[in-house]
Design a protein around this motif. Structure first.
Motif, PDB file in Angstrom:
ATOM      1  N   SER A   2       0.826  -1.199   0.000  1.00 44.06           N
ATOM      2  CA  SER A   2       0.000   0.000   0.000  1.00 44.06           C
ATOM      3  C   SER A   2       0.867   1.258   0.000  1.00 44.06           C
ATOM      4  O   SER A   2       1.896   1.334   0.661  1.00 44.06           O
ATOM      5  CB  SER A   2      -0.908   0.005   1.244  1.00 44.06           C
ATOM      6  N   THR A   3       0.420   2.253  -0.793  1.00 45.62           N
ATOM      7  CA  THR A   3       1.124   3.537  -0.829  1.00 45.62           C
ATOM      8  C   THR A   3       0.409   4.578   0.014  1.00 45.62           C
ATOM      9  O   THR A   3       0.789   5.744   0.015  1.00 45.62           O
ATOM     10  CB  THR A   3       1.220   4.042  -2.281  1.00 45.62           C
ATOM     11  N   LYS A   4      -0.622   4.159   0.719  1.00 44.61           N
ATOM     12  CA  LYS A   4      -1.387   5.069   1.556  1.00 44.61           C
ATOM     13  C   LYS A   4      -0.540   5.574   2.708  1.00 44.61           C
ATOM     14  O   LYS A   4       0.199   4.810   3.341  1.00 44.61           O
ATOM     15  CB  LYS A   4      -2.636   4.352   2.080  1.00 44.61           C
ATOM     16  N   GLU A   5      -0.630   6.868   2.983  1.00 42.58           N
ATOM     17  CA  GLU A   5       0.137   7.459   4.078  1.00 42.58           C
ATOM     18  C   GLU A   5      -0.326   6.889   5.416  1.00 42.58           C
ATOM     19  O   GLU A   5      -1.531   6.701   5.634  1.00 42.58           O
ATOM     20  CB  GLU A   5      -0.036   8.979   4.089  1.00 42.58           C
ATOM     21  N   PRO A   6       0.596   6.610   6.344  1.00 45.69           N
ATOM     22  CA  PRO A   6       0.179   6.099   7.655  1.00 45.69           C
ATOM     23  C   PRO A   6      -0.579   7.158   8.442  1.00 45.69           C
ATOM     24  O   PRO A   6      -0.374   8.360   8.258  1.00 45.69           O
ATOM     25  CB  PRO A   6       1.503   5.748   8.333  1.00 45.69           C
ATOM     26  N   PHE A   7      -1.458   6.690   9.298  1.00 45.92           N
ATOM     27  CA  PHE A   7      -2.191   7.586  10.192  1.00 45.92           C
ATOM     28  C   PHE A   7      -1.280   7.953  11.358  1.00 45.92           C
ATOM     29  O   PHE A   7      -0.761   7.072  12.055  1.00 45.92           O
ATOM     30  CB  PHE A   7      -3.451   6.899  10.716  1.00 45.92           C
ATOM     31  N   ASP A  38       1.078   1.142   8.936  1.00 42.41           N
ATOM     32  CA  ASP A  38      -0.188   1.854   8.768  1.00 42.41           C
ATOM     33  C   ASP A  38      -0.392   2.999   9.757  1.00 42.41           C
ATOM     34  O   ASP A  38      -1.269   3.840   9.566  1.00 42.41           O
ATOM     35  CB  ASP A  38      -1.361   0.878   8.884  1.00 42.41           C
ATOM     36  N   ARG A 343      -4.574   2.918  15.856  1.00 49.37           N
ATOM     37  CA  ARG A 343      -5.503   2.258  14.936  1.00 49.37           C
ATOM     38  C   ARG A 343      -6.951   2.433  15.385  1.00 49.37           C
ATOM     39  O   ARG A 343      -7.848   2.649  14.559  1.00 49.37           O
ATOM     40  CB  ARG A 343      -5.161   0.770  14.828  1.00 49.37           C
ATOM     41  N   ARG A 346      -7.978   5.994  14.681  1.00 50.84           N
ATOM     42  CA  ARG A 346      -8.153   6.118  13.232  1.00 50.84           C
ATOM     43  C   ARG A 346      -9.489   5.537  12.776  1.00 50.84           C
ATOM     44  O   ARG A 346     -10.187   6.117  11.928  1.00 50.84           O
ATOM     45  CB  ARG A 346      -7.003   5.390  12.532  1.00 50.84           C
ATOM     46  N   ASP A 347      -9.859   4.387  13.363  1.00 49.20           N
ATOM     47  CA  ASP A 347     -11.049   3.669  12.929  1.00 49.20           C
ATOM     48  C   ASP A 347     -12.314   4.096  13.676  1.00 49.20           C
ATOM     49  O   ASP A 347     -13.382   3.505  13.475  1.00 49.20           O
ATOM     50  CB  ASP A 347     -10.838   2.166  13.103  1.00 49.20           C
TER      51      ASP A 347
END
Length: 387
Positions: A2-7, A38, A343, A346-347
């Protein structure tokens, strides 16, 4: 990949003592070294309630680039802070968690989350009302070793678990090491072996006999018998032993059976007197087909073994397997609980599934009962729920 930036979770650190230093040091390690991609962590602010000099010394000692305060009110009001890590004495947890929640901050509070179960319930209600995350910093639950041991139980590899013994004892020269004013034995600071160390023994009891069951099958203890040795100088407990009976077994929840546990803690004798593990495991998890032995310390174990009953039909079969989860030198392993907080925030979760609020409260209720049976009463000012 994944290239999504970490939270990234922005932390405010409340208090600047030893445990806060250890937590922040872990927090600053590169998340990729533990395979975490992540989420990440930023220390945005730090506060000591006593002096700006202590705050600055803390910041300098960890080479932080953040805001420093000498007031907890200022810390929780900082708009650059998402979550507060509370590392104040046990006696002040209720007040400080409530302060953070009422400032609309998520909270990770050092164990025990409060002095008693009533205080814990009120804080959970406040967090729910404000849609905020709240967790007790029982970091042991988030260690890879702990997670693996619980999965071994759920898989039935040692059969139906019927007994757990867990010890967390230090073996100190109490008068010389702790005296009467240190938080470990100071009743005004909710001192005592049970709340500080015994909670780790109880954590293993509940992890193994309660948390390994599906949530709908979890039942609190049906019997609790506790004995305490109160320190002759302060009246706080220096030794506590608790026998617990659960109305269930795990993992199959056999209705005709029950399970038992013994949780102990002591300041004068040690779980591991020579520091080499020669005294045997700190935790034994015993089932109908074998047992799991976890070497101490109970709060930060790195080694365990699964011993399965010998198969008479295959006597040469290997029945002892050793496992290790080494925590790198210089690290404590607290970053795994911090990752969980990030996490959950974030969620949009209010609690961690690894330590739900109801389980946290059940453990507090058990410790309340142990204190009642042992005659340990704290000053009304720190048992109270006024804020």
């Amino acid at each position: 990949m994944s290239t999504k930036e970490p939270f990234c979770l922005r932390w405010g650190i409340m208090a600047t003592g030893k445990i806060a230093y250890t937590f922040v040091k872990d927090l600053l390690t590169n998340t990729e070294t533990r395979g975490t991609l992540d989420v990440c962590h930023i220390v945005a602010a730090v506060s000591s309630a006593s002096s700006s000099e202590k705050t600055q010394a803390f910041i300098n000692s960890l080479n932080l680039s953040c805001t420093g305060y000498n007031s907890y009110d200022q810390l929780v009001a900082d708009s650059n802070v998402d979550a507060i890590y509370i590392a104040t004495p046990h006696s002040h947890h209720f007040q400080h968690v409530m302060m953070a929640l009422q400032a609309d901050k998520h909270v990770l509070c050092e164990k025990p989350v409060t002095v008693n179960a009533h205080q814990a319930r009120i804080l959970c209600e406040e967090a729910k009302k404000r849609n905020l995350f709240l967790m007790e910093a029982m970091w042991t639950r988030y260690l890879p070793l702990s997670i693996e041991v619980l999965e071994t139980i759920r898989q039935g590899r040692i059969g139906e678990v019927l007994r757990v013994t867990a010890d967390t004892s230090f073996g100190d020269e109490v008068e010389k090491t702790w005296g009467t004013e240190h938080r470990m034995l100071n009743k005004n600071l909710a001192g005592g072996a049970l709340l500080d160390l015994g909670i780790y023994s109880l954590t293993w009891v509940f992890q193994c006999l309660y948390h390994t069951l599906p949530e709908s099958q979890r039942q609190p203890p049906c019997m609790v018998s506790a004995q305490m040795t109160l320190n002759y100088l302060t009246g706080a407990d220096e030794a506590t032993s608790i026998l617990v009976t659960f109305p269930t077994t795990t993992p199959d929840n056999i209705p005709e059976w029950k399970s038992q546990a013994i949780a102990t803690t002591n300041l004068r004798v040690s779980t591991d007197p020579d520091g080499r593990g020669t005294s045997g495991p700190a935790i034994r998890i015993q089932g109908t087909k074998g047992e799991i032995q976890v070497d101490g310390p109970s709060f930060r174990p790195e080694r365990y073994r699964v011993i399965q009953c010998r198969n008479e039909n295959n006597p040469t079969e290997e029945h002892v397997r050793e496992y290790e989860h080494h925590i790198p030198d210089g690290h404590r392993g607290m970053y795994w609980e911090a990752d969980e907080v990030a996490r959950c925030v974030r969620d949009g979760k209010l609690f961690s599934d690894t330590l739900p609020w109801n389980e946290m409260i059940v453990i507090m209720e058990l410790m309340d009962e142990a204190r009642r049976q042992g005659g340990l009463v704290y000053p009304k000012s720190i048992e109270d729920t006024h804020y």
